[in-house]
Structures are given as C-alpha cells and as structure tokens.
Motif scaffolding. Sequence first.
Motif, mmCIF file in Angstrom:
data_model
loop_
_atom_site.group_PDB
_atom_site.id
_atom_site.type_symbol
_atom_site.label_atom_id
_atom_site.label_comp_id
_atom_site.label_asym_id
_atom_site.label_seq_id
_atom_site.Cartn_x
_atom_site.Cartn_y
_atom_site.Cartn_z
ATOM 1 N N ASN A 135 3.554 4.466 -14.064
ATOM 2 C CA ASN A 135 4.221 3.506 -13.164
ATOM 3 C C ASN A 135 4.251 4.035 -11.729
ATOM 4 N N ALA A 136 3.101 4.472 -11.253
ATOM 5 C CA ALA A 136 2.998 5.143 -9.957
ATOM 6 C C ALA A 136 3.372 4.237 -8.793
ATOM 7 N N PHE A 137 3.797 4.870 -7.707
ATOM 8 C CA PHE A 137 4.065 4.196 -6.434
ATOM 9 C C PHE A 137 2.749 3.739 -5.837
ATOM 10 N N PHE A 174 -2.163 12.510 -11.920
ATOM 11 C CA PHE A 174 -2.500 11.122 -12.236
ATOM 12 C C PHE A 174 -1.470 10.122 -11.724
ATOM 13 N N CYS A 175 -0.287 10.574 -11.358
ATOM 14 C CA CYS A 175 0.738 9.670 -10.824
ATOM 15 C C CYS A 175 0.908 9.976 -9.340
ATOM 16 N N ASN A 176 -0.062 9.526 -8.544
ATOM 17 C CA ASN A 176 -0.012 9.787 -7.106
ATOM 18 C C ASN A 176 -0.637 8.637 -6.344
ATOM 19 N N GLU A 177 -0.278 8.545 -5.085
ATOM 20 C CA GLU A 177 -0.828 7.529 -4.189
ATOM 21 C C GLU A 177 -0.864 8.130 -2.792
ATOM 22 N N TYR A 230 5.125 13.479 0.418
ATOM 23 C CA TYR A 230 4.479 14.669 0.971
ATOM 24 C C TYR A 230 3.530 14.257 2.083
ATOM 25 N N ILE A 231 3.235 15.202 2.963
ATOM 26 C CA ILE A 231 2.255 14.976 4.022
ATOM 27 C C ILE A 231 1.271 16.139 4.054
ATOM 28 N N GLU A 232 0.033 15.840 4.372
ATOM 29 C CA GLU A 232 -1.002 16.869 4.456
ATOM 30 C C GLU A 232 -0.632 17.906 5.509
ATOM 31 N N ARG A 266 -2.925 12.725 5.585
ATOM 32 C CA ARG A 266 -2.650 11.906 4.410
ATOM 33 C C ARG A 266 -1.166 12.001 4.060
ATOM 34 N N VAL A 267 -0.619 10.874 3.698
ATOM 35 C CA VAL A 267 0.752 10.838 3.181
ATOM 36 C C VAL A 267 0.668 10.516 1.699
ATOM 37 N N TYR A 268 1.241 11.378 0.874
ATOM 38 C CA TYR A 268 1.230 11.203 -0.575
ATOM 39 C C TYR A 268 2.614 10.848 -1.076
ATOM 40 N N VAL A 269 2.646 10.048 -2.127
ATOM 41 C CA VAL A 269 3.880 9.811 -2.877
ATOM 42 C C VAL A 269 3.573 10.120 -4.342
ATOM 43 N N ILE A 270 4.349 11.022 -4.937
ATOM 44 C CA ILE A 270 4.166 11.388 -6.335
ATOM 45 C C ILE A 270 5.491 11.248 -7.078
ATOM 46 N N ALA A 271 5.405 11.248 -8.398
ATOM 47 C CA ALA A 271 6.623 11.210 -9.200
ATOM 48 C C ALA A 271 7.222 12.602 -9.333
ATOM 49 N N ASP A 272 6.389 13.570 -9.723
ATOM 50 C CA ASP A 272 6.834 14.958 -9.858
ATOM 51 C C ASP A 272 5.610 15.860 -9.900
#
Length: 282
Positions: free
Chosen positions: A100-102, A72-75, A22-24, A60-66
């Motif tokens: 096991n987040a990215f 809590f699983c984000n970067e 995702y991107i802001e 901001r560029v985000y990577v999430i699982a779902d």
Amino acid sequence: MRNLTVKRAKTFVACLAKANVYIEDEKNYDLIINNTPCRKLGTLKNGEEKTFEISEASARVYVIADKLSKGFCNEFVEIPYGEEDVTLTGKNRFNIATGNAFRFDGEVSEEVLANRRKSTRRGAIVMVIAGIVGFIIGFMGTSTAFGNGLNGEPKDFSASGMAITLTDNFELDSVEGYALACKSDKVIMFALRESFAEYPVLEDYTVREYADAANRASTLIQSKDSLTYFEYDALNGNDYHYFAFVYKTEDAFWLVQFGCRKSVADDCREYAFEWAKSVKFD
C-alpha cells in the motif's frame, strides 16, 4: 535555501502507518534507497502536511513505509534545481504487492513508472517468500522424526530443468507454485522458478538485485564458492533458520532454499552449501 512542503492526503489505506520522507543527499545520508544515498527529513501521519528546508540543488524526494520494506514500498519524484519553494502531494494507494505504498500526484516520468513496476515485482516476490516460510513452519511443526537426517547416500532430484543432489534421507514433496520441493526429517528444500517470459522485468536484474528483492529480512547478501546467498531467521519469531541461494539461467531466476531449526543451523550450513553447489540446469 528553499522550502519543500509535502502533503499526505487522508485515506483509509495505511491510515495507521507513518510515511517517512527522505531526500537525496550524497554527503549526509543515513539510508540508501534504490542505490540513492538519502537523508531523512521527517515523517507524515495520515492527512498531515509538513514543510522542510532544503537546498537549491536538484534531488530525488523519496517516501517509504520503513527501512525493512524500502526495496519495494517506495516512491520518488525528481525536484529540479531552483530557488522557488516546492509543494508535493500524494497519498497511499491500495496494492498488497507494494505494501500500500505512497504515490505522488501528477504526471510521472518513465523512470518513476519503471520503479513502480519494479517495486510491484519485488513485493510479489516477498509475498511468495512469506508463503514459503508459512509452508516450512507447517512442515516443521508436524515433523516428529527429527533425527540426524543429514548424512546419507547421494540421491538426485530434478524438475523443470533443474537438478540437485541431496541424500537418500530426502523424498519428493509437492508444493503448489514451486518447481521442486524435497523433505527429510531435518531439512526441507524448496525451489522457486521465476521465468522471464512470465515476468520480463526480471531479465535485467543481476543475481544480487534479485537476491536483494527476495531478501525480506534485509540480511547481508553474500558470495561464497561462486554462490550468491543470504541467511535469515523466521520473520515471525519461530525457531527456524533458512539458507537461500540465487541462480540466474538464460530464461529464469531460481531461488533455492533450505530450512531447518535454529538449533541445528550450524550443522546444516555445510550440507546446504554442498547441496547448493550441486545444482545444475538444463
């Protein structure tokens, strides 16, 4: 416009799960991550690389699982304003508490580190809640005297500086890791205490932020009668419903929950609020 390339290194950690990028974007967002409006760019399989067209604006560029675990699983990483193309690399890293987040490669800012610490704390809370749910299912599965059990004479219970008024249908129970647990033939109450001395990061949380962290089911956080609470059904499809109330004291957060079968949830709701309003702290 410019190109953003994101490379997901191949690893056995979360190898079967897709990463969502995702991107802001405050105007065309479809998801809010950490209070940041974001637009989905795409997904990455294990070992995959993709290029996306983005604007020159800083974001901001985000990577999430779902969506369920985004709390809590984000970067994220900040990309500055500019016209040059940007390439980001990273991979999923083993950590049960963060799903096991990215994690992006390279040096990270203090803000990113703070987010990682916060995510780990949230993930740990989710694990605790999952353990509580398992305990409730076990209790309800073995309870045979499932009678009326809501009415009764007031009865006080207390532990670790917390006091609550239930009824004489309840009796004390002992559950490792929880400050107080009580059960009747119809409802179980269990209270989790998270001290700031043990978890300093929680001291800066608001009641709603803590509720959001604890709310694995991502249901609506609500306020009623000066109580902050959320409701959810069992996350594994079992026939149980929960009422969860959050309190903040000078030295800890408390998560006080009441569990019952879905079939009697409407009957339990009024009692749950009455009991929750009786909670006091030393």
